[in-house]
Design an enzyme around this catalytic site. Structure first.
Site, PDB file in Angstrom:
ATOM      1  N   HIS A 185       0.874  -1.173  -0.175  1.00 49.80           N
ATOM      2  CA  HIS A 185       0.076   0.170  -0.038  1.00 49.80           C
ATOM      3  C   HIS A 185       0.752   1.321   0.097  1.00 49.80           C
ATOM      4  O   HIS A 185       1.980   1.480   0.768  1.00 49.80           O
ATOM      5  CB  HIS A 185      -0.952   0.016   1.234  1.00 49.80           C
ATOM      6  CG  HIS A 185      -1.600   1.275   1.242  1.00 49.80           C
ATOM      7  ND1 HIS A 185      -2.052   1.882   2.429  1.00 49.80           N
ATOM      8  CD2 HIS A 185      -2.271   1.963   0.716  1.00 49.80           C
ATOM      9  CE1 HIS A 185      -2.819   2.894   2.596  1.00 49.80           C
ATOM     10  NE2 HIS A 185      -3.023   3.038   1.012  1.00 49.80           N
TER      11      HIS A 185
HETATM   12 CA    CA Z   1       0.229  -0.405  -4.391  1.00 50.53          CA
END
Ligand code: CA
Ligand code: ZLV
Ligand code: ZN
Length: 402
Positions: A185
């Protein structure tokens, strides 16, 4: 030379400094800056430098980094050394700025300040090449360090070159779209622009018992009523084993709609190569062609495009991927779709030749399936999961439409 020509109608620039490649995080650490040398040698070996403007970038300066980072944190990065004595003396700062667990994701190594300023220097120069109109696509493979926070190192990242580049682009463009195909992320970039509607962040990543643990389905921006930035963080949490066709389907659907509703004036694409199959840390099953087709899809929008590196822990595949994506940027096809040999051979001066066994002469860049062991990680999701994810993303995008 080698039949490689500049693309028609637009300019690609390549920003790098060979000094970055010399740095070491430590022998057991998965982040290997020498993968950048491998990448560059492959890019040059194929003659792609004939298709681009080449720029050996200068290191960024303290004041450039201070546009986002805390001064005390930057001072620390500047004076900290790897010897025990210095480390003992600065134990408190070490605890505050870099986690020092059993295994240290962000170790202090010699030349760390040179490393961070060189990485950032290349990315900032690339951003400037776009904003000045000198180039339409600017590439900085040493950048893409998406986890670094204002006053904290995280996940192998010390300075967030992406945030600094986007801040620069915001001086020339009203809206900037950030897309992140690293398997992790893009939390640092999301956090930095959480409260603005001028930057939209879109990250595809493995979610669930995986670093950094953020970027779940409900992570969409501030929750307050009519807060600026609400709905402008878009996350696509994915499961182990996602393959070319599922990822490609989702990427096109969600990215396409995002561009349609957000109407960015420039795009920053973090091309982390740890989303490939066979990556030492990643859990996905993408092949280089599918990873590259995401780049191709974004490029087809003809907006100023900043292409950055990021993760990638199986160096031979990182180099192949970023070389292929450099070729995509330049509109050059290196491998043939049918798996036949590329007409261009990798010359003998490619270093670490052993690492390229099977990728070099005769096999082309893209085939046979890049030695990436497919289905190393079995699928843990269903067609229904995938469609739910897509539907939820499109639902979020309805809030910023119009
Ligand atoms: Ca990513
Ligand atoms: O690719 O870990 O899981 C951009 C990027 O996105 C963690 N770190 C942290 C959080 C708690 N742990 C503690 C330390 C990890 C323990 C062992 C490793 C040992 C050897 C080799 C790799 C790792 C490792 N560390 C795997 N994943 C991590 C993550 C950080 C991932 C950063 C991704 C950076 C460049
Ligand atoms: Zn990553």
């Amino acid at each position: 030379q080698l039949g490689i020509e500049r693309p028609q109608g637009y300019t690609v620039s390549f920003h790098y400094n060979p000094k970055v490649e010399q740095h070491h995080f430590g022998s057991k650490h998965p982040m290997k800056p020498w993968r950048l040398q491998l990448t560059k040698q492959l890019v040059f070996g194929y003659g792609l430098h004939y298709a681009m403007d080449l720029n050996e970038s200068l290191p960024a300066e303290h004041r450039d980094l201070a546009e986002f980072h805390d001064n005390d944190y930057l001072n620390f990065l500047q004076y900290i050394k790897s010897d025990d004595q210095t480390q003992k003396r600065h134990q408190e700062e070490l605890n505050r700025y870099v986690f020092t667990d059993e295994f240290n994701d962000c170790p202090i190594f010699d030349g760390i300040w040179d490393y961070v300023t060189l990485c950032t220097g290349a990315t900032l120069e690339a951003a400037h090449a776009l904003s000045s109109g000198e180039s339409n696509i600017a590439i900085s493979w040493s950048g893409g360090l998406h986890h670094a926070k204002k006053r904290q190192a995280s996940g192998f990242c010390y300075v967030n070159d992406i945030v600094l580049a986007i801040q620069h682009l915001l001086q020339s463009y009203t809206r900037v779209l950030y897309i992140d195909i690293d398997v992790h992320h893009g939390d640092g970039v999301e956090a930095a622009f959480f409260n603005t509607d001028r930057v939209m962040t879109l990250s595809y990543h493995k979610y669930g018992e995986f670093f950094p643990g953020t970027g779940g389905p409900d992570d969409s921006g501030p929750k307050g009523f009519e807060e600026p930035g609400a709905y402008f963080s878009l996350n696509v949490p994915l499961e182990d084993g996602i393959d070319d066709s599922d990822y490609g389907w989702l990427f096109r659907k969600v990215t396409g709609k995002t561009i349609e509703v957000f109407k960015p004036e420039a795009i920053v694409l973090q091309c982390g190569a740890d989303s490939l199959g066979g990556d030492r840390l990643g859990k996905f099953n993408l092949n280089i062609k599918a990873h590259g087709s995401c780049v191709e899809y974004v490029k087809s929008r003809n907006l100023p495009l900043l292409m950055l590196g990021g993760g990638g822990y199986t160096p031979r595949n990182v180099a192949r991927t970023w070389c292929h994506e450099t070729a995509v940027a330049c509109n050059v096809q290196l491998g043939s779709d049918d798996g036949r040999a590329s007409s261009i051979e990798i010359p003998n001066f490619v270093p670490y030749r052993a690492a390229f066994e099977g990728a070099g002469n005769g096999n082309g860049l893209l085939y046979p399936e890049l030695n990436i062991r497919k289905l190393q990680h079995p699928k843990t999701y269903t067609r229904e999961d995938l469609e739910n994810t897509a539907a939820r993303c499109l639902e979020q995008l309805r809030h910023i439409e119009g």
